[in-house]
Design a protein around this motif. Sequence first.
Motif, PDB file in Angstrom:
ATOM      1  N   ALA A 275    -103.021 -49.196  46.405  1.00  0.00           N
ATOM      2  CA  ALA A 275    -102.952 -49.351  47.998  1.00  0.00           C
ATOM      3  C   ALA A 275    -102.627 -51.137  48.276  1.00  0.00           C
ATOM      4  CB  ALA A 275    -104.045 -48.827  48.672  1.00  0.00           C
ATOM      5  N   SER A 276    -102.425 -51.850  47.461  1.00  0.00           N
ATOM      6  CA  SER A 276    -102.522 -53.198  47.625  1.00  0.00           C
ATOM      7  C   SER A 276    -101.205 -53.553  48.695  1.00  0.00           C
ATOM      8  CB  SER A 276    -102.219 -53.803  46.307  1.00  0.00           C
ATOM      9  OG  SER A 276    -102.840 -53.802  45.512  1.00  0.00           O
ATOM     10  N   ASN A 277    -101.108 -54.642  49.063  1.00  0.00           N
ATOM     11  CA  ASN A 277    -100.179 -55.051  49.866  1.00  0.00           C
ATOM     12  C   ASN A 277     -98.844 -55.444  48.943  1.00  0.00           C
ATOM     13  OD1 ASN A 277    -102.066 -55.195  51.894  1.00  0.00           O
ATOM     14  ND2 ASN A 277    -101.096 -56.757  52.937  1.00  0.00           N
ATOM     15  N   GLY A 278     -99.242 -56.136  47.902  1.00  0.00           N
ATOM     16  CA  GLY A 278     -98.062 -56.576  47.093  1.00  0.00           C
ATOM     17  C   GLY A 278     -98.196 -56.686  45.538  1.00  0.00           C
ATOM     18  N   ARG A 279     -99.348 -56.407  45.325  1.00  0.00           N
ATOM     19  CA  ARG A 279     -99.427 -56.472  43.912  1.00  0.00           C
ATOM     20  C   ARG A 279     -99.439 -55.368  43.024  1.00  0.00           C
ATOM     21  NH1 ARG A 279    -102.124 -59.893  40.583  1.00  0.00           N
ATOM     22  NH2 ARG A 279    -103.123 -60.872  42.442  1.00  0.00           N
ATOM     23  N   PHE A 280     -98.489 -55.469  41.967  1.00  0.00           N
ATOM     24  CA  PHE A 280     -98.318 -54.522  40.669  1.00  0.00           C
ATOM     25  C   PHE A 280     -99.423 -54.615  39.786  1.00  0.00           C
ATOM     26  CE2 PHE A 280     -93.533 -53.339  41.272  1.00  0.00           C
ATOM     27  CZ  PHE A 280     -93.360 -54.180  42.425  1.00  0.00           C
ATOM     28  N   PHE A 281     -99.864 -53.509  39.437  1.00  0.00           N
ATOM     29  CA  PHE A 281    -101.015 -53.529  38.570  1.00  0.00           C
ATOM     30  C   PHE A 281    -100.300 -52.778  37.106  1.00  0.00           C
ATOM     31  CE2 PHE A 281    -103.753 -52.628  42.276  1.00  0.00           C
ATOM     32  CZ  PHE A 281    -104.826 -53.889  42.010  1.00  0.00           C
ATOM     33  N   PHE A 282    -100.978 -53.357  36.137  1.00  0.00           N
ATOM     34  CA  PHE A 282    -100.643 -52.910  34.626  1.00  0.00           C
ATOM     35  C   PHE A 282    -101.936 -52.624  33.905  1.00  0.00           C
ATOM     36  CE2 PHE A 282     -97.354 -55.736  36.285  1.00  0.00           C
ATOM     37  CZ  PHE A 282     -96.232 -54.968  35.916  1.00  0.00           C
ATOM     38  N   ILE A 312     -98.043 -49.690  37.836  1.00  0.00           N
ATOM     39  CA  ILE A 312     -98.305 -48.904  39.167  1.00  0.00           C
ATOM     40  C   ILE A 312     -97.909 -49.936  40.427  1.00  0.00           C
ATOM     41  CG2 ILE A 312    -100.740 -48.772  39.011  1.00  0.00           C
ATOM     42  CD1 ILE A 312    -100.584 -46.208  40.675  1.00  0.00           C
ATOM     43  N   ALA A 313     -97.011 -49.836  41.345  1.00  0.00           N
ATOM     44  CA  ALA A 313     -96.560 -50.539  42.133  1.00  0.00           C
ATOM     45  C   ALA A 313     -97.260 -50.036  43.599  1.00  0.00           C
ATOM     46  CB  ALA A 313     -94.918 -50.449  42.501  1.00  0.00           C
ATOM     47  N   PRO A 314     -97.154 -51.269  44.709  1.00  0.00           N
ATOM     48  CA  PRO A 314     -97.782 -50.474  45.923  1.00  0.00           C
ATOM     49  C   PRO A 314     -97.257 -49.471  46.414  1.00  0.00           C
ATOM     50  CG  PRO A 314     -97.503 -52.949  45.693  1.00  0.00           C
ATOM     51  CD  PRO A 314     -96.995 -52.334  44.542  1.00  0.00           C
ATOM     52  N   ARG A 331    -119.030 -48.616  26.467  1.00  0.00           N
ATOM     53  CA  ARG A 331    -118.845 -49.214  27.618  1.00  0.00           C
ATOM     54  C   ARG A 331    -117.468 -49.662  27.881  1.00  0.00           C
ATOM     55  NH1 ARG A 331    -123.361 -48.006  28.651  1.00  0.00           N
ATOM     56  NH2 ARG A 331    -125.135 -48.965  29.060  1.00  0.00           N
ATOM     57  N   ILE A 332    -116.529 -48.981  28.461  1.00  0.00           N
ATOM     58  CA  ILE A 332    -115.212 -49.250  28.280  1.00  0.00           C
ATOM     59  C   ILE A 332    -114.772 -49.996  29.811  1.00  0.00           C
ATOM     60  CG2 ILE A 332    -112.835 -48.028  28.211  1.00  0.00           C
ATOM     61  CD1 ILE A 332    -114.413 -45.864  26.599  1.00  0.00           C
ATOM     62  N   VAL A 333    -113.824 -50.962  29.565  1.00  0.00           N
ATOM     63  CA  VAL A 333    -113.434 -51.446  31.036  1.00  0.00           C
ATOM     64  C   VAL A 333    -111.953 -51.335  31.247  1.00  0.00           C
ATOM     65  CG1 VAL A 333    -112.911 -53.900  31.758  1.00  0.00           C
ATOM     66  CG2 VAL A 333    -115.118 -53.515  30.486  1.00  0.00           C
ATOM     67  N   LEU A 334    -111.916 -50.841  32.497  1.00  0.00           N
ATOM     68  CA  LEU A 334    -110.355 -50.911  32.924  1.00  0.00           C
ATOM     69  C   LEU A 334    -109.892 -52.280  33.616  1.00  0.00           C
ATOM     70  CD1 LEU A 334    -108.029 -48.738  34.020  1.00  0.00           C
ATOM     71  CD2 LEU A 334    -109.349 -48.787  36.273  1.00  0.00           C
ATOM     72  N   LYS A 335    -108.741 -52.752  32.960  1.00  0.00           N
ATOM     73  CA  LYS A 335    -108.358 -53.931  33.448  1.00  0.00           C
ATOM     74  C   LYS A 335    -106.700 -54.027  33.702  1.00  0.00           C
ATOM     75  CE  LYS A 335    -108.141 -55.162  28.421  1.00  0.00           C
ATOM     76  NZ  LYS A 335    -106.926 -55.935  28.130  1.00  0.00           N
TER      77      LYS A 335
END
Length: 522
Positions: A275-282, A312-314, A331-335
Amino acid sequence: MIGGGLLTAADLRKGDAQMAHMPPMAAAPPVLDSEHLASFVDPLPIPAIAKPAGRRGKLPFYKIPIQEFFSKIHREVPPTRFRGYDNSMPGPTIEVRSGEEIVVEWPNQLPAKHFLPIDYNLMGAEKGRPESRTVVHLHGGRVPPASDGWPEDWYAPGKSATYHYPNEQDAALLWYHDHAMGINRLNVCAGMAGLYVIRDSFEDSLNLPKGDYETPLVLMDRMIRRDGQIYYPVTEFPDAPWNPEYFGNLVLVNGKVLPYLEVQPRKYRFRVLNASNGRFFFLSLDNDAPFRQIGTDQGLLPAPATVSRLAIAPGERADIVVDFAEHRGDRIVLKDITSTIMQFRVAGEPVEDPSALPQTLRPVQRIAEASAIQTRQLSLEEVDNPRGEPMIHLLDGKRWHEPVSEKPVLGTTEIWEFLNLTEDAHPIHLHLVRFQILDRRAFDVSDYIYENRKITYRGDAAPPDANEAGWKDTVRTTPMASTRIIVKFDGYPGRYVWHCHILEHEDNEMMRPYEIVAPARG
Ligand code: C2O
Ligand code: CU
Ligand code: CU
């Protein structure tokens, strides 16, 4: 590079070249960085499920007010001012069955003054309009035009709108958000977003993880000042504050920064929304375990796809399954590439896991290219000022108010070929419809620009990745490449919009109307 939509980080990260490209920005106040905050001290909140207020005729009736409120994004950060739905950010999740129509009233109860900087030069944002106008759109909803949230149908505080959602579509994760012309980026940045889940009996029959083992993850990046308040960057020019991209250095998950989630050693289903304005997440997990992706924007994939880095794009959604069974006590981190997002704490004791991850999910019949009655070639372009700074972004060279040029006939199938002339990957979204991605292929942008729209393809066409080979409503268009989608214009005749889901672009002309016309009567 072109690889079925999975762009490299270098393709998309705004590197130095892109920064040079930004207009001069006013100095930002000191903002919070994740280093300033204790990691994984707040549990992940789960948005409440909306409850009907009663019935309208036979139909369930919801009333979801749009308000300003404060909410804690982190134990150590003072409460943050938000605008959103029913005093929560994200808003309450609306959950329905496929085919079950509902009615939602969305009263605007905002205070008159906006807390983010309006640019009065933008189309539809001219001075004199109520600052706190809003209109709600159900992204991914197959909705009649009158309930779709036409951007110019915004309303002021004290007013309200009542929309019908027929939900005649497959199980999928949709989301609702503001769509007010010219200030959409500010309203969504302020918090105006929530989830909308459609379920159906086909999905039920798969026995996927559910209840406590199905968790939404609404991701959004924000710039947060040291005093806890949202910062929206502006240019040096007080009369023209619009900037072409918003990137925050904190990532909120369901409204919290760096939260943790306690999980059992078993399968979980995560419904991810960017739901970001402009950030793509990897996205990836720090133990390098891959995700099993089972669905995309408009529902289940034909089969699970194994994805180690999830792009995943906005506007896009990803439905994923993670099996923690082999990770008891971990303990697993989502990054993301550059940021830490959240932590999963896996319990040590083994548990029964009655849920399934079937090898096949929902059949997706590929739409034959031959069934398309026409192909529209539509350019995506950036228009710069003499300093090389983006001024506006256009779809097929046209501005919002120009006459409607895309008029598909109800019930027909078309191919839309997006010719991305820019160095940005624009996520293009069409309202109302679902579509399939055909392919992506590089082409010679200068031939196109200087030789009268001549298209010289370079290299082979790449089919969509396995995790894009389902029903989509938002597609990442690769820079300097053609991206083709095939769409059947089913639904309702009337006016809708298509646009880039980078909200700064959308607010500044990268949105166009389209109109579905009823077939001529024989
Ligand atoms: Cu997610 Cu036109 O919107
Ligand atoms: Cu939409
Ligand atoms: Cu864009």
